[in-house]
Design an enzyme around this catalytic site. Structure first.
Site, PDB file in Angstrom:
ATOM      1  N   CYS A  11      30.011   7.791  23.057  1.00 43.36           N
ATOM      2  CA  CYS A  11      28.975   8.499  23.809  1.00 43.36           C
ATOM      3  C   CYS A  11      29.615   9.373  24.902  1.00 43.36           C
ATOM      4  O   CYS A  11      30.281  10.344  24.589  1.00 43.36           O
ATOM      5  CB  CYS A  11      27.957   7.510  24.379  1.00 43.36           C
ATOM      6  SG  CYS A  11      26.407   8.301  24.877  1.00 43.36           S
ATOM      7  N   HIS A  41      26.558   3.834  19.684  1.00 43.55           N
ATOM      8  CA  HIS A  41      26.758   2.585  20.409  1.00 43.55           C
ATOM      9  C   HIS A  41      26.668   1.415  19.433  1.00 43.55           C
ATOM     10  O   HIS A  41      26.022   1.503  18.392  1.00 43.55           O
ATOM     11  CB  HIS A  41      25.699   2.421  21.498  1.00 43.55           C
ATOM     12  CG  HIS A  41      25.866   3.347  22.656  1.00 43.55           C
ATOM     13  ND1 HIS A  41      26.870   3.200  23.598  1.00 43.55           N
ATOM     14  CD2 HIS A  41      25.154   4.441  23.035  1.00 43.55           C
ATOM     15  CE1 HIS A  41      26.759   4.148  24.513  1.00 43.55           C
ATOM     16  NE2 HIS A  41      25.735   4.920  24.195  1.00 43.55           N
TER      17      HIS A  41
END
Length: 505
Positions: free
Chosen positions: A345, A443
């Protein structure tokens, strides 16, 4: 199981609220345990926390964002999480500002004063509506407070403790942490500082993290009950090595000195100030040959086998932090010398050529150079992408694997050459790979067991070590840990009394 029926013959959910004498007293873990216990006992149970402040978040099935603790509590209860379980999530983004996530979507960036003044009535109505929805749909609702109900400077407009207990008409269990010392003083002090009407709502106390001989504590328990008139409904022994997702930075000390100094594989995780969703690396910590170190300064960088750039709530400021501390140059030098790197991310965004924030979504840094490991650039926009997703891995040697996880980011990453994606999600390539560097928006990537096993054994092979047989199934471990926690709490709490307290309401 015995349902709660009111005088009109209508089913009404059992309610119980868990409050604490301070942050990290054990509210979240006790709420999780009670969600599991009530579910085991046949009650369809939901967690609730009106307002959560945390950098670790959870994505619901419909792509909304809530506090991670409430998502985990819903998992413990065996249900799907939704935004009624946490209608307000506050995510610190700067020294004096936070992003307010309202029913799963970004609402505004606000300071504390503006939040208390401008958001209070909107938040209060949302809390009432969410509680009504949960109480009407479930057999039981376990409500978690935040901090302490005795924050006298905040109580006139608080949205998370006694006001919520009053809205729900819920009895309160007050939790004190004996491991910090002074547990009776903190319990009695809290009771003396709350208003009389709120004190009457406290139906019992729980002493948490006890170590030692319970017989030595009994005179104190007897004194407390005689002095306050409130029963002690349980003394919870400290439970070691509980592997349930942590909510916020209070649990990060487990990484401070390294998690397994004898481990063959040394993993350096860059611990920038606004680190978020650090539960991504939890499965790595549990592998027997992995030592994880959180690195905050260049002098502690060492010679890792793997560098992890985790997520960030303020990617621009955290990228600037890497440059100020010298970690930026350490990462580049290690990469050039063949060290494996993975960015997740915000960490992936830092690995590109440019990071731009033209309208100040996260900070006043309009544009800055990234690590330039990947030929990509990221522009931050106000719209946030939040989605659960699943698709095949696109990395060479991993193409037979399917990866599941979630995305949560405010940046759009653009490629400047032919893509070499990390995975294929919903038919589109995401992330980037280049030699021994990987970047992804996904994630929970290391929560995928087959990917993690193969990835770590490839690191071993590169280091001249033999691959090892791995057997950690992370999702199965979480289910076993929920049951272990429930068994531990069942043995220590007077559950008959707690059920009586709930049914009396």
């Amino acid at each position: 199981m015995e349902l709660n029926i009111n005088e009109n013959g209508e089913k009404k959910a059992l309610r119980l609220m868990i409050q604490g004498t301070h942050s990290d007293a054990g509210k979240s873990i006790l709420t999780t345990a009670l969600c599991r216990i009530l579910s085991q006992d046949g009650y369809k149970t939901a967690p609730f926390k009106s307002q959560n402040m945390a950098l670790n978040s959870y994505i619901t099935k419909d792509g909304k964002e809530i506090g991670r603790a409430q998502g985990i509590q819903a998992e413990a209860a065996g249900i799907e999480a939704d935004t009624d379980m946490n209608p307000i999530l506050i995510k610190p983004s700067g020294e004096m500002e936070s992003q307010v996530v309202f029913h799963g979507r970004p609402f505004a960036v606000m300071n504390a004063g503006a939040y208390r003044q401008d958001f209070f009535n909107l938040g209060l109505n949302a809390i009432k509506n969410s509680l009504h929805n949960l109480i009407s749909k479930y057999d039981a609702v376990v409500i978690e407070g935040a901090g302490s109900p005795a924050e006298v400077n905040l109580n006139d407009r608080e949205l998370v403790n006694m006001r919520v207990a009053e809205i729900a008409d819920a009895p309160v269990l007050l939790v004190g942490d004996i491991d910090r010392g002074g547990v009776f003083a903190s319990l009695v002090g809290t009771l003396q500082l709350v208003a009389e009407k709120d004190r009457k709502r406290v139906a019992g106390v729980v002493i948490n993290k006890f170590r030692g001989d319970l017989d030595l504590l009994k005179p104190g328990l007897q004194w407390f009950e005689e002095y306050t008139g409130i029963p002690v409904v349980g003394v919870l022994p400290f439970i070691p090595d509980l592997e349930i997702d942590g909510e916020d930075s209070l649990v990060l000390n487990q990484y401070s000195q390294g998690t397994n100094l004898e481990g063959d594989l040394d993993v350096a995780v860059l611990a920038y100030p606004r680190l978020s969703n650090f539960t991504d690396i939890d499965p790595l910590r549990l592998e027997p040959d992995v030592n994880i170190r959180f690195v905050r300064k260049a002098s502690a960088f060492g010679r890792p086998d793997l560098i992890v750039l985790p997520g960030s709530k303020n990617t621009a400021e955290d990228l600037h932090f890497l440059k100020e501390t010298g970690l930026f140059d350490k990462v580049l030098s290690a990469y050039k010398n063949g060290t494996h790197i993975i960015g997740i991310c915000g960490g992936y965004q830092m690995m590109g050529e440019k990071l731009s924030d033209p309208v100040g979504v996260e900070s006043g840094i309009i544009e800055q150079d990234g690590l330039a490991i990947f030929p990509v650039s990221t522009v931050l926009y106000a719209d946030k992408k939040t989605i659960r997703t699943e698709g095949p891995c696109a990395v060479s040697g991993y193409e037979d694997l399917t990866l599941s996880g979630y995305e949560i980011h405010m940046g759009q990453t653009l490629l400047s050459d032919a893509p070499s994606p990390f995975s294929i999600q919903k038919g589109t390539g995401e992330g980037y790979t280049k030699g021994h560097a990987m970047g992804t928006y996904l994630h929970d990537v290391f929560h995928n067991d087959a990917f993690r096993w193969r990835f770590l054994n490839r690191l071993r092979s590169k280091k001249g070590l033999q691959p090892i047989k791995r057997s950690l199934f992370f999702r199965e471990l979480k289910e076993r840990e929920f049951d272990r926690l429930a068994d531990h709490v069942r043995a220590a709490l007077d559950l008959d009394r707690i059920y009586e307290i709930m049914k009396r309401r």
